[in-house]
Design an enzyme around this catalytic site. Sequence first.
Site, PDB file in Angstrom:
ATOM      1  N   VAL A  63      12.070  17.618  40.382  1.00 27.65           N
ATOM      2  CA  VAL A  63      11.793  16.268  40.894  1.00 27.65           C
ATOM      3  C   VAL A  63      13.020  15.586  41.484  1.00 27.65           C
ATOM      4  CG1 VAL A  63       9.778  15.822  39.414  1.00 27.65           C
ATOM      5  CG2 VAL A  63      12.068  15.140  38.632  1.00 27.65           C
ATOM      6  N   ASN A  89       5.905  11.550  34.885  1.00 27.18           N
ATOM      7  CA  ASN A  89       6.275  11.733  33.475  1.00 27.18           C
ATOM      8  C   ASN A  89       7.626  12.426  33.282  1.00 27.18           C
ATOM      9  OD1 ASN A  89       5.659  12.428  30.449  1.00 27.18           O
ATOM     10  ND2 ASN A  89       5.979  14.396  31.460  1.00 27.18           N
ATOM     11  N   SER A 141       9.410   3.842  28.732  1.00 25.36           N
ATOM     12  CA  SER A 141       9.870   3.981  27.341  1.00 25.36           C
ATOM     13  C   SER A 141      10.113   2.582  26.793  1.00 25.36           C
ATOM     14  CB  SER A 141      11.178   4.770  27.289  1.00 25.36           C
ATOM     15  OG  SER A 141      11.772   4.646  26.012  1.00 25.36           O
ATOM     16  N   TYR A 154      19.514   5.713  30.538  1.00 30.81           N
ATOM     17  CA  TYR A 154      18.077   5.957  30.309  1.00 30.81           C
ATOM     18  C   TYR A 154      17.289   4.632  30.322  1.00 30.81           C
ATOM     19  CZ  TYR A 154      13.927   7.754  27.795  1.00 30.81           C
ATOM     20  OH  TYR A 154      12.658   8.105  27.418  1.00 30.81           O
ATOM     21  N   ALA A 155      17.797   3.636  29.605  1.00 31.72           N
ATOM     22  CA  ALA A 155      17.103   2.337  29.537  1.00 31.72           C
ATOM     23  C   ALA A 155      17.046   1.695  30.918  1.00 31.72           C
ATOM     24  CB  ALA A 155      17.794   1.415  28.535  1.00 31.72           C
ATOM     25  N   ALA A 156      18.132   1.825  31.699  1.00 31.34           N
ATOM     26  CA  ALA A 156      18.133   1.259  33.059  1.00 31.34           C
ATOM     27  C   ALA A 156      17.094   1.962  33.923  1.00 31.34           C
ATOM     28  CB  ALA A 156      19.526   1.389  33.682  1.00 31.34           C
ATOM     29  N   SER A 157      16.981   3.286  33.770  1.00 32.55           N
ATOM     30  CA  SER A 157      15.991   4.021  34.572  1.00 32.55           C
ATOM     31  C   SER A 157      14.573   3.597  34.205  1.00 32.55           C
ATOM     32  CB  SER A 157      16.160   5.535  34.400  1.00 32.55           C
ATOM     33  OG  SER A 157      15.701   5.979  33.135  1.00 32.55           O
ATOM     34  N   LYS A 158      14.341   3.418  32.915  1.00 32.08           N
ATOM     35  CA  LYS A 158      12.981   3.065  32.468  1.00 32.08           C
ATOM     36  C   LYS A 158      12.643   1.604  32.777  1.00 32.08           C
ATOM     37  CE  LYS A 158      11.933   7.142  30.788  1.00 32.08           C
ATOM     38  NZ  LYS A 158      10.898   7.956  31.432  1.00 32.08           N
TER      39      LYS A 158
HETATM   40  P1  NAP Z   1      10.532  16.726  27.001  1.00 31.71           P
HETATM   41  O1  NAP Z   1       9.796  17.444  25.943  1.00 31.71           O
HETATM   42  O2  NAP Z   1      12.024  16.834  27.049  1.00 31.71           O
HETATM   43  O3  NAP Z   1       9.917  17.144  28.427  1.00 31.71           O
HETATM   44  C1  NAP Z   1      10.472  16.662  29.606  1.00 31.71           C
HETATM   45  C2  NAP Z   1       9.683  17.209  30.778  1.00 31.71           C
HETATM   46  O4  NAP Z   1      10.307  16.741  31.989  1.00 31.71           O
HETATM   47  C3  NAP Z   1       9.681  18.716  30.816  1.00 31.71           C
HETATM   48  O5  NAP Z   1       8.404  19.167  31.155  1.00 31.71           O
HETATM   49  C4  NAP Z   1      10.671  19.038  31.925  1.00 31.71           C
HETATM   50  O6  NAP Z   1      10.286  20.229  32.579  1.00 31.71           O
HETATM   51  C5  NAP Z   1      10.503  17.846  32.842  1.00 31.71           C
HETATM   52  N1  NAP Z   1      11.669  17.660  33.696  1.00 31.71           N
HETATM   53  C6  NAP Z   1      12.923  17.289  33.341  1.00 31.71           C
HETATM   54  N2  NAP Z   1      13.724  17.306  34.415  1.00 31.71           N
HETATM   55  C7  NAP Z   1      12.973  17.730  35.466  1.00 31.71           C
HETATM   56  C8  NAP Z   1      13.247  17.991  36.827  1.00 31.71           C
HETATM   57  N3  NAP Z   1      14.458  17.818  37.375  1.00 31.71           N
HETATM   58  N4  NAP Z   1      12.224  18.403  37.627  1.00 31.71           N
HETATM   59  C9  NAP Z   1      10.995  18.587  37.109  1.00 31.71           C
HETATM   60  N5  NAP Z   1      10.671  18.363  35.821  1.00 31.71           N
HETATM   61  C10 NAP Z   1      11.652  17.939  35.018  1.00 31.71           C
HETATM   62  O7  NAP Z   1      10.247  15.163  26.961  1.00 31.71           O
HETATM   63  P2  NAP Z   1       8.987  14.324  26.443  1.00 31.71           P
HETATM   64  O8  NAP Z   1       9.346  13.788  25.117  1.00 31.71           O
HETATM   65  O9  NAP Z   1       7.732  15.067  26.626  1.00 31.71           O
HETATM   66  O10 NAP Z   1       9.072  13.104  27.477  1.00 31.71           O
HETATM   67  C11 NAP Z   1       8.207  12.982  28.578  1.00 31.71           C
HETATM   68  C12 NAP Z   1       8.410  11.585  29.177  1.00 31.71           C
HETATM   69  O11 NAP Z   1       8.156  10.606  28.164  1.00 31.71           O
HETATM   70  C13 NAP Z   1       9.840  11.324  29.666  1.00 31.71           C
HETATM   71  O12 NAP Z   1       9.812  10.545  30.834  1.00 31.71           O
HETATM   72  C14 NAP Z   1      10.447  10.543  28.524  1.00 31.71           C
HETATM   73  O13 NAP Z   1      11.501   9.722  28.973  1.00 31.71           O
HETATM   74  C15 NAP Z   1       9.252   9.728  28.057  1.00 31.71           C
HETATM   75  N6  NAP Z   1       9.385   9.251  26.676  1.00 31.71           N
HETATM   76  C16 NAP Z   1       9.430  10.129  25.625  1.00 31.71           C
HETATM   77  C17 NAP Z   1       9.559   9.624  24.342  1.00 31.71           C
HETATM   78  C18 NAP Z   1       9.596  10.513  23.133  1.00 31.71           C
HETATM   79  O14 NAP Z   1       9.797   9.975  22.028  1.00 31.71           O
HETATM   80  N7  NAP Z   1       9.407  11.798  23.242  1.00 31.71           N
HETATM   81  C19 NAP Z   1       9.645   8.241  24.147  1.00 31.71           C
HETATM   82  C20 NAP Z   1       9.599   7.396  25.236  1.00 31.71           C
HETATM   83  C21 NAP Z   1       9.454   7.910  26.497  1.00 31.71           C
HETATM   84  P3  NAP Z   1      11.270  21.418  33.035  1.00 31.71           P
HETATM   85  O15 NAP Z   1      12.455  21.393  32.118  1.00 31.71           O
HETATM   86  O16 NAP Z   1      10.420  22.639  32.920  1.00 31.71           O
HETATM   87  O17 NAP Z   1      11.616  21.075  34.451  1.00 31.71           O
END
Ligand code: NAP
Length: 246
Positions: A63, A89, A141, A154-158
């Site tokens: 992305v 996402n 987030s 991260y907080a700035a991006s969100k």
């Molecule tokens: P995760 O398990 O680390 O998964 C992150 C996903 O993003 C993976 O599928 C990864 O796929 C993809 N990604 C990362 N960089 C990428 C890139 N350059 N191009 C394409 N895909 C990319 O994280 P998660 O916990 O599921 O989080 C998903 C979303 O929820 C994020 O935006 C995160 O900030 C948000 N969030 C999560 C939490 C939490 O507690 N888990 C809380 C608040 C918000 P590849 O590595 O295969 O590319």
Amino acid sequence: MKDKVALVTGGSQGIGRAICLTLAERGATVVACARNEGALKELAAEAKSRELPGAIEPQALDVTDRAAIDALVDSVGERHKRLDILVNNAGITRDGLVMSMDDDQFDDVLTTNLRSAFWLTRAACKLMVRQRYGRIINIGSIAGVMGNPGQANYAASKAGMIGLTKSVAKELGKRKITCNLLAPGFISTEMTEVLPDKVKDGAKQLIPLARFGEVEEISKVAAFLASDDASYITGQVLVVDGGLHM
Ligand code: NAP
């Protein structure tokens, strides 16, 4: 969601993977994007073996590559003739104290989390405007609402995604396109798995529901926002965090 076409970024694991499965369970055709093509192929095979009403199409995508995003959205338009649901996402963390955070650490997070959402929205909304229908769901987030020490980038991006969400909702509402942001709290995924036990235990003490959320507790809310039941909801920040921020 039969006949609906969805594009979900970060579909290879965690929350994005769950969103792909939930949308496919409800009948959508889901273009699941991430860099890890092997994981996406396994996801597509799982949807097939479970005989889900929808299908999952694996699609390699980084992305941070704007040209690849434009090419992908064009190819979805050519193949499916429509794009109904976009879920931004994909996200990363590169934590550190602001005093010692270098430019790359800040820019990498901003590009992956925020610029990508802008690029995907810009490309996808051209198809959505033409068909006069669209659901854009940004995964933010609570860090973007509350701030978090060690996560200025991260907080700035969100937080930036919140401004993007509200502006897109105002610009595209007349074309029957909604745009909302779902702000998870602590959810059990690989992103939170790496946190030290002390941090995890401390967080649980602050969460009224006293536990981390499961990915399906996010994916079902995302599916609701993507459904016709949410037709009068736009520009909202929906916090799903077990009551942590209230
Ligand atoms: P995760 O398990 O680390 O998964 C992150 C996903 O993003 C993976 O599928 C990864 O796929 C993809 N990604 C990362 N960089 C990428 C890139 N350059 N191009 C394409 N895909 C990319 O994280 P998660 O916990 O599921 O989080 C998903 C979303 O929820 C994020 O935006 C995160 O900030 C948000 N969030 C999560 C939490 C939490 O507690 N888990 C809380 C608040 C918000 P590849 O590595 O295969 O590319």
